[in-house]
Design a protein around this motif. Structure first.
Motif, PDB file in Angstrom:
ATOM      1  N   ASN A  82      -1.357   3.426 -21.752  1.00 26.96           N
ATOM      2  CA  ASN A  82      -1.980   3.893 -20.479  1.00 26.96           C
ATOM      3  C   ASN A  82      -2.335   5.782 -21.025  1.00 26.96           C
ATOM      4  OD1 ASN A  82      -3.394   2.764 -18.086  1.00 26.96           O
ATOM      5  ND2 ASN A  82      -3.008   4.580 -17.043  1.00 26.96           N
ATOM      6  N   GLY A  83      -3.934   5.627 -20.661  1.00 22.99           N
ATOM      7  CA  GLY A  83      -4.243   6.806 -21.611  1.00 22.99           C
ATOM      8  C   GLY A  83      -4.198   7.290 -23.201  1.00 22.99           C
ATOM      9  N   GLU A  84      -3.506   6.378 -23.915  1.00 24.57           N
ATOM     10  CA  GLU A  84      -3.483   6.683 -24.853  1.00 24.57           C
ATOM     11  C   GLU A  84      -4.038   5.341 -26.056  1.00 24.57           C
ATOM     12  OE1 GLU A  84      -0.075   6.855 -28.673  1.00 24.57           O
ATOM     13  OE2 GLU A  84       0.517   7.353 -26.387  1.00 24.57           O
ATOM     14  N   ARG A  85      -4.868   6.278 -26.765  1.00 20.37           N
ATOM     15  CA  ARG A  85      -5.720   4.893 -27.873  1.00 20.37           C
ATOM     16  C   ARG A  85      -4.631   4.945 -29.095  1.00 20.37           C
ATOM     17  NH1 ARG A  85     -11.300   3.017 -29.401  1.00 20.37           N
ATOM     18  NH2 ARG A  85     -11.715   3.276 -27.684  1.00 20.37           N
TER      19      ARG A  85
ATOM     20  N   SER B 250      -3.868  -1.563  -7.509  1.00 21.22           N
ATOM     21  CA  SER B 250      -4.131  -0.401  -7.754  1.00 21.22           C
ATOM     22  C   SER B 250      -3.905   0.158  -6.022  1.00 21.22           C
ATOM     23  CB  SER B 250      -5.128   0.552  -8.345  1.00 21.22           C
ATOM     24  OG  SER B 250      -6.156   0.412  -7.370  1.00 21.22           O
ATOM     25  N   LYS B 251      -4.092  -0.857  -5.261  1.00 23.05           N
ATOM     26  CA  LYS B 251      -3.443  -0.780  -3.933  1.00 23.05           C
ATOM     27  C   LYS B 251      -2.842  -1.069  -2.729  1.00 23.05           C
ATOM     28  CE  LYS B 251      -6.886   0.376  -1.285  1.00 23.05           C
ATOM     29  NZ  LYS B 251      -7.037   2.088  -0.856  1.00 23.05           N
ATOM     30  N   LEU B 252      -0.965  -1.563  -4.456  1.00 22.44           N
ATOM     31  CA  LEU B 252      -0.048  -2.226  -3.948  1.00 22.44           C
ATOM     32  C   LEU B 252       0.773  -1.600  -4.191  1.00 22.44           C
ATOM     33  CD1 LEU B 252      -1.789  -5.674  -3.300  1.00 22.44           C
ATOM     34  CD2 LEU B 252      -1.274  -4.742  -1.643  1.00 22.44           C
ATOM     35  N   LEU B 253       0.684  -0.786  -5.490  1.00 18.91           N
ATOM     36  CA  LEU B 253       1.298  -1.099  -6.230  1.00 18.91           C
ATOM     37  C   LEU B 253       2.364   0.929  -6.350  1.00 18.91           C
ATOM     38  CD1 LEU B 253       0.562  -1.936  -9.637  1.00 18.91           C
ATOM     39  CD2 LEU B 253       2.928  -3.027  -8.292  1.00 18.91           C
ATOM     40  N   ILE B 254       1.967   1.325  -5.958  1.00 14.56           N
ATOM     41  CA  ILE B 254       2.168   2.797  -5.506  1.00 14.56           C
ATOM     42  C   ILE B 254       3.291   2.899  -4.553  1.00 14.56           C
ATOM     43  CG2 ILE B 254       1.463   4.986  -4.720  1.00 14.56           C
ATOM     44  CD1 ILE B 254       0.257   5.154  -6.590  1.00 14.56           C
ATOM     45  N   PRO B 255       2.647   1.732  -2.786  1.00 15.77           N
ATOM     46  CA  PRO B 255       3.473   1.472  -2.232  1.00 15.77           C
ATOM     47  C   PRO B 255       4.998   1.148  -2.338  1.00 15.77           C
ATOM     48  CG  PRO B 255       1.264   1.294  -1.490  1.00 15.77           C
ATOM     49  CD  PRO B 255       1.326   1.807  -2.766  1.00 15.77           C
ATOM     50  N   LEU B 256       4.236   0.036  -3.641  1.00 14.44           N
ATOM     51  CA  LEU B 256       5.510  -1.191  -4.200  1.00 14.44           C
ATOM     52  C   LEU B 256       6.972   0.487  -4.122  1.00 14.44           C
ATOM     53  CD1 LEU B 256       7.804  -3.585  -4.554  1.00 14.44           C
ATOM     54  CD2 LEU B 256       5.526  -3.092  -6.563  1.00 14.44           C
ATOM     55  N   SER B 257       6.165   0.997  -5.660  1.00 17.87           N
ATOM     56  CA  SER B 257       7.458   1.879  -6.290  1.00 17.87           C
ATOM     57  C   SER B 257       7.942   2.854  -5.023  1.00 17.87           C
ATOM     58  CB  SER B 257       7.148   2.606  -7.175  1.00 17.87           C
ATOM     59  OG  SER B 257       7.178   3.521  -7.915  1.00 17.87           O
ATOM     60  N   TYR B 258       7.283   3.710  -4.267  1.00 21.74           N
ATOM     61  CA  TYR B 258       7.236   4.624  -3.323  1.00 21.74           C
ATOM     62  C   TYR B 258       8.578   3.685  -2.238  1.00 21.74           C
ATOM     63  CZ  TYR B 258       3.829   7.936  -4.102  1.00 21.74           C
ATOM     64  OH  TYR B 258       3.119   8.398  -5.598  1.00 21.74           O
ATOM     65  N   ALA B 259       8.548   2.775  -2.407  1.00 22.77           N
ATOM     66  CA  ALA B 259       9.590   2.422  -1.144  1.00 22.77           C
ATOM     67  C   ALA B 259      10.250   1.743  -1.444  1.00 22.77           C
ATOM     68  CB  ALA B 259       8.858   0.575  -0.793  1.00 22.77           C
ATOM     69  N   ALA B 260      10.552   1.746  -2.777  1.00 21.02           N
ATOM     70  CA  ALA B 260      12.087   1.347  -3.502  1.00 21.02           C
ATOM     71  C   ALA B 260      12.708   2.353  -3.674  1.00 21.02           C
ATOM     72  CB  ALA B 260      11.007   0.778  -5.221  1.00 21.02           C
TER      73      ALA B 260
ATOM     74  N   THR C  76      10.575   3.582 -11.821  1.00 21.88           N
ATOM     75  CA  THR C  76       9.535   2.852 -10.393  1.00 21.88           C
ATOM     76  C   THR C  76       8.723   3.146 -10.526  1.00 21.88           C
ATOM     77  OG1 THR C  76      10.590   3.725  -8.856  1.00 21.88           O
ATOM     78  CG2 THR C  76      11.689   2.301  -9.109  1.00 21.88           C
ATOM     79  N   ASN C  77       8.221   4.380 -10.710  1.00 23.03           N
ATOM     80  CA  ASN C  77       6.549   4.983 -11.243  1.00 23.03           C
ATOM     81  C   ASN C  77       5.669   4.410 -12.000  1.00 23.03           C
ATOM     82  OD1 ASN C  77       7.010   6.140  -8.332  1.00 23.03           O
ATOM     83  ND2 ASN C  77       7.107   8.228  -9.413  1.00 23.03           N
ATOM     84  N   LEU C  78       6.825   4.942 -13.336  1.00 20.77           N
ATOM     85  CA  LEU C  78       6.612   4.523 -14.630  1.00 20.77           C
ATOM     86  C   LEU C  78       5.854   3.251 -14.472  1.00 20.77           C
ATOM     87  CD1 LEU C  78       6.023   5.737 -17.025  1.00 20.77           C
ATOM     88  CD2 LEU C  78       8.233   5.310 -17.898  1.00 20.77           C
ATOM     89  N   LEU C  79       7.301   2.330 -14.402  1.00 20.94           N
ATOM     90  CA  LEU C  79       6.904   0.771 -13.997  1.00 20.94           C
ATOM     91  C   LEU C  79       5.738  -0.016 -13.842  1.00 20.94           C
ATOM     92  CD1 LEU C  79       9.204  -1.245 -15.370  1.00 20.94           C
ATOM     93  CD2 LEU C  79       9.343  -1.658 -13.356  1.00 20.94           C
ATOM     94  N   VAL C  80       4.848   0.775 -12.020  1.00 18.85           N
ATOM     95  CA  VAL C  80       4.096   0.747 -12.145  1.00 18.85           C
ATOM     96  C   VAL C  80       2.000   1.460 -12.370  1.00 18.85           C
ATOM     97  CG1 VAL C  80       4.819  -0.311 -10.269  1.00 18.85           C
ATOM     98  CG2 VAL C  80       3.831   1.999 -10.174  1.00 18.85           C
ATOM     99  N   TYR C  81       2.683   2.040 -13.660  1.00 20.74           N
ATOM    100  CA  TYR C  81       2.072   3.079 -13.980  1.00 20.74           C
ATOM    101  C   TYR C  81       0.569   2.206 -14.342  1.00 20.74           C
ATOM    102  CZ  TYR C  81       0.018   7.776 -16.151  1.00 20.74           C
ATOM    103  OH  TYR C  81      -0.817   8.671 -16.274  1.00 20.74           O
ATOM    104  N   GLY C  82       0.886   1.481 -15.756  1.00 20.08           N
ATOM    105  CA  GLY C  82       0.262   0.717 -16.465  1.00 20.08           C
ATOM    106  C   GLY C  82      -0.712  -0.185 -15.977  1.00 20.08           C
TER     107      GLY C  82
END
Length: 586
Positions: free
Chosen positions: A341-344, A133-143, A547-553
Motif C-alpha cells: 500500500n502506497g508504494e510502487r 473499508s467500512k468493516l476492517l478498522i472496527p475489526l482491528s480495534y475490537a481485537a 492488527t492495524n497493519l494486517l487490515v491496512y492493505g
C-alpha cells in the motif's frame, strides 16, 4: 545523571530510531541495543538475560502455542459464522463482529483472530454491497480493545506483569485488567456504532471479492520464444493500451528499460513488469497474449487457483527476497504479484524484499491448502475457509481445556503456567497437536523482544534514568495532583507505542511510572496498569499495532484514515482508563 545513564538514554534513543525506521527486525534492534548496554557495562550478562528466566515470558510462549492450536481448528471463524447472517444491518453486524472479536481477544493472541475473521468480513460485505473499508478498522480495534480485558489478552500485559514482579511488586491477577478493560471495550464499541463508523472511508473500488478491487500490483511476465509479439514495438504489440495495466519496465539480461518508450522493441526472453488491476492478470497471461508466467509459476497440468494472502508481522518471510523464500517448495504455490500500500514496487518479483502487511497474489497448487493451514508465515484472506474437516471432538477438548486452565488460575487453584504446561502436554499425548506444530507456533521474535524489554527496564532502574525522568514528571504534574501524573505517564507511553512496538514503549516507561508512584507515595498498581493500557491502545497509526497493519492493505486504507477514526477513540479510551484507575486503585 552518571555516564551509564547517559549511555542508556542514547541507547534508548537509538532503539526508538531503529524501530521507527524499521532498519532491522524489532527483535534484532533490541538485540543490538542490549548488546551495546552489555559491552559498555550498563548491564551485566546476567541482567541482560534475566528476562528469559522470567515466568511471564515463559507464559507468553505457552499462550502462543495454545492460540496457534486453537487457530488450526478455525474455531473463532466457525463460531462467528453461527452468530451472523445476510439479513443483519450494517450496525448489527458491526456489533456482533466487535463483540465476538473482543471476547476471543481477551484470551487468545489477537493477530491470528483478525486474520481468520477477514475472509468472513469480506464475504458478508460482498453480499451486502458494503466496502471492507467500512468493516476492517472496527475489526482491528475490537481485537486491540479485547486484548486489554485480561492479563493474558496481550503479550504487553504479561511483560508489564513481568516488570512488576522483577521490581518486587505483587504479580497482577488474570482479571485485574477487567476493571478498566470491560468498560473500555463497551465504550469503544459504542463509539464505533454511534459515531466512529461515520468517519470510516467508503472506497467503492475495494468492495466485493479480491479480483474486483482496483489495487495496483507488480506483475512479472516473460516473453517466450516464438511469441507473437517478438520483434514488435511496444506500440505495435498494443502494450500501451492494455485496460487496467501499465508497463512499468522491461528487463533484458542485465539491462533495465524504464520508463518504457512506445518505440522500444520486444525481444525473446524479455521480462516485462506490469502494474495494474488484479482482475486483468489472468487476461495478461492467457495463451493468446504472447506472455507467460516465469518458470517458477508453472504447475504442469495440475489445477491451480489464484488466491491472495497477507504477510503478518511475525512471518519468517519478512526481510527475504521472494526468490529466497522457497515459496514453491514450502507451499506448492508461486507468487505472481505483490502489492504494498502506497508504494510502487520496482524490479523483478524475485528481487522484492517482503515486508509486514504485503499482499501477495498467489498461484496455488493442489497441495497449497494443506500446507498453508499449519503455517503462520502467510494468512490467506481471499475466501472463507471450509469447515468440513473440523474435528469437533478435538476442538471441544481444546476449548474446554483452555477454559479450565483459566478458571483454575482465576480461583488460585493452579497457577496458569502449570495448567498450560499440563494442557499442552495433553495435546501431545492425545495427538491433538504434534511436537512439530508446537515448535512452529513458538514465535521466537516475540519471546526475544519481551525478554530483552525486561532487561531495558532493569537498566532504567539501575542507572537512575527512571528516577531522573520520574522527578521531572512529578515536578510538572504536582500542582495538578495525582490524576495529572497518571495522565502524564499514560500520555508518554501512548505516544511511544504509536511509533515503536508496544513492548518497547512499556519497557521504557514502566520504571518511570513506578518511580512517579513512589515519589507521590501512592498505590503503584494504578500506574502499572496505566502503562499496560496505554501501550496497547494504538489506534492512531497503522504501524503502531500489528492488527492495524494486517487490515491496512485489504481495507485499501490511507494512513490518515487511522488517525481520523482513531483520534476520538484514543481520547475516549484515555479518559475512561484514567477515570476507572483513579476511582478503583487510588
Amino acid at each position: 545523571m552518571d555516564v551509564h545513564a547517559l549511555i542508556l538514554a542514547a541507547s534508548i534513543f537509538l532503539l526508538i530510531i531503529l524501530l521507527y525506521r524499521e532498519t532491522f527486525h524489532p527483535a534484532a534492534s533490541f538485540t543490538v541495543v542490549v548488546s551495546l548496554l552489555v559491552i559498555t557495562g550498563v548491564l551485566t550478562p546476567h541482567q541482560a538475560l534475566s528476562g528469559f528466566s522470567n515466568e511471564q515470558i515463559a507464559l507468553i510462549a505457552l499462550l502462543l502455542v495454545v492460540s496457534s492450536i486453537i487457530k488450526n481448528f478455525r474455531v473463532t471463524g466457525y463460531i462467528f459464522s453461527k452468530f451472523t447472517d445476510d439479513s443483519l444491518s450494517y450496525r448489527s453486524f458491526l456489533l456482533r463482529l466487535m463483540g465476538t472479536v473482543s471476547f476471543f481477544s481477551a484470551f487468545l493472541n489477537n493477530t491470528p483472530i483478525v486474520a481468520a475473521m477477514i475472509p468472513y468480513v469480506y464475504n458478508w460485505g460482498k453480499k451486502k454491497g458494503i466496502s471492507p473499508s467500512k468493516l476492517l478498522i472496527p475489526l482491528s480495534y475490537a481485537a486491540i480493545l479485547g486484548g486489554t480485558v485480561t492479563l493474558i489478552g496481550t503479550s504487553t500485559n504479561l511483560v508489564v506483569n513481568g516488570l512488576a514482579v522483577s521490581a518486587g511488586l505483587k504479580p497482577l491477577k488474570i482479571f485485574d485488567f477487567s476493571y478498566v478493560g470491560v468498560p473500555a471495550v463497551v465504550t469503544g464499541i459504542l463509539y464505533m456504532l454511534t459515531w466512529g463508523h461515520r468517519l470510516l472511508p467508503d472506497r467503492k473500488d475495494a468492495v466485493s471479492a479480491f479480483f474486483e478491487k482496483k489495487k495496483e500490483y507488480l506483475v512479472e511476465t516473460v516473453v517466450p520464444p516464438g511469441s507473437v509479439i517478438v520483434g514488435k514495438t511496444v506500440r505495435e504489440a498494443n502494450l500501451r493500451n492494455l485496460e487496467g495495466l501499465f508497463l512499468v519496465e522491461i528487463i533484458r539480461d542485465d539491462e533495465r528499460i524504464t520508463p518504457v518508450s512506445p518505440d522500444d522493441f520486444i525481444k525473446e526472453n524479455d521480462v516485462l513488469i506490469f502494474a495494474g488491476e488484479t482482475e486483468k492478470i489472468i487476461e495478461l497471461v492467457n495463451g493468446e497474449s504472447g506472455f507467460s508466467l516465469p518458470p517458477v509459476c508453472s504447475f504442469g497440468d495440475d489445477k491451480v487457483e489464484l488466491v491472495e494472502a497477507l504477510i503478518p508481522q511475525n512471518s519468517s518471510l519478512i526481510g527475504k527476497k521472494v526468490k529466497e523464500t522457497n515459496f514453491r517448495g514450502r507451499f506448492d504455490a508461486a507468487i505472481v504479484a505483490v502489492h504494498r500500500n502506497g508504494e510502487r514496487l520496482k524490479g523483478k518479483i524475485g528481487d522484492i524484499v517482503l515486508k509486514p502487511g504485503d499482499l501477495l497474489l498467489i498461484l496455488a497448487g493442489k497441495n497449497f491448502w494443506d500446507r498453508v493451514s499449519d503455517s503462520d508465515d502467510i494468512y490467506v484472506i481471499s475466501r472463507v475457509s471450509k469447515f468440513i474437516n473440523i474435528e469437533q471432538k478435538k476442538a471441544v477438548m481444546v476449548l474446554l481445556g483452555f477454559l479450565t486452565a483459566i478458571v483454575l488460575s482465576a480461583f488460585k487453584i493452579v497457577p496458569l503456567f502449570e495448567s498450560l504446561l499440563v494442557l499442552i502436554s495433553a495435546f501431545v499425548v492425545f495427538k491433538i497437536a504434534s511436537y512439530s506444530q508446537i515448535k512452529r507456533s513458538l514465535d521466537l521474535n516475540i519471546i526475544i523482544i519481551a525478554a530483552l524489554s525486561i532487561a531495558v527496564g532493569e537498566a532504567m532502574v539501575n542507572t537512575g534514568l527512571a528516577r531522573f525522568i520520574g522527578d521531572g514528571v512529578v515536578a510538572v504534574s504536582t500542582p495538578f495532583g495525582v490524576t495529572a501524573a497518571l495522565m502524564a505517564v499514560y500520555f508518554i507511553t501512548n505516544l511511544l507505542t504509536e511509533f515503536v512496538t508496544n513492548l518497547a514503549a512499556a519497557s521504557i516507561t514502566f520504571p518511570v511510572a513506578l518511580e512517579v508512584a513512589r515519589k507521590l507515595s501512592v498505590e503503584p498498581k494504578a500506574f502499572v496498569l496505566a502503562v499496560a493500557f496505554a501501550a496497547s491502545a494504538s489506534f492512531l497509526t497503522p504501524i503502531g499495532y500489528q492488527t492495524n497493519l494486517l487490515v491496512y492493505g485489504p481495507g485499501n486504507y490511507r494512513f490518515k484514515d487511522f488517525f481520523k477514526v482513531g483520534l476520538p477513540l484514543s481520547l475516549i479510551y484515555m479518559f475512561v482508563t484514567i477515570a476507572v484507575l483513579r476511582s478503583v486503585f487510588l
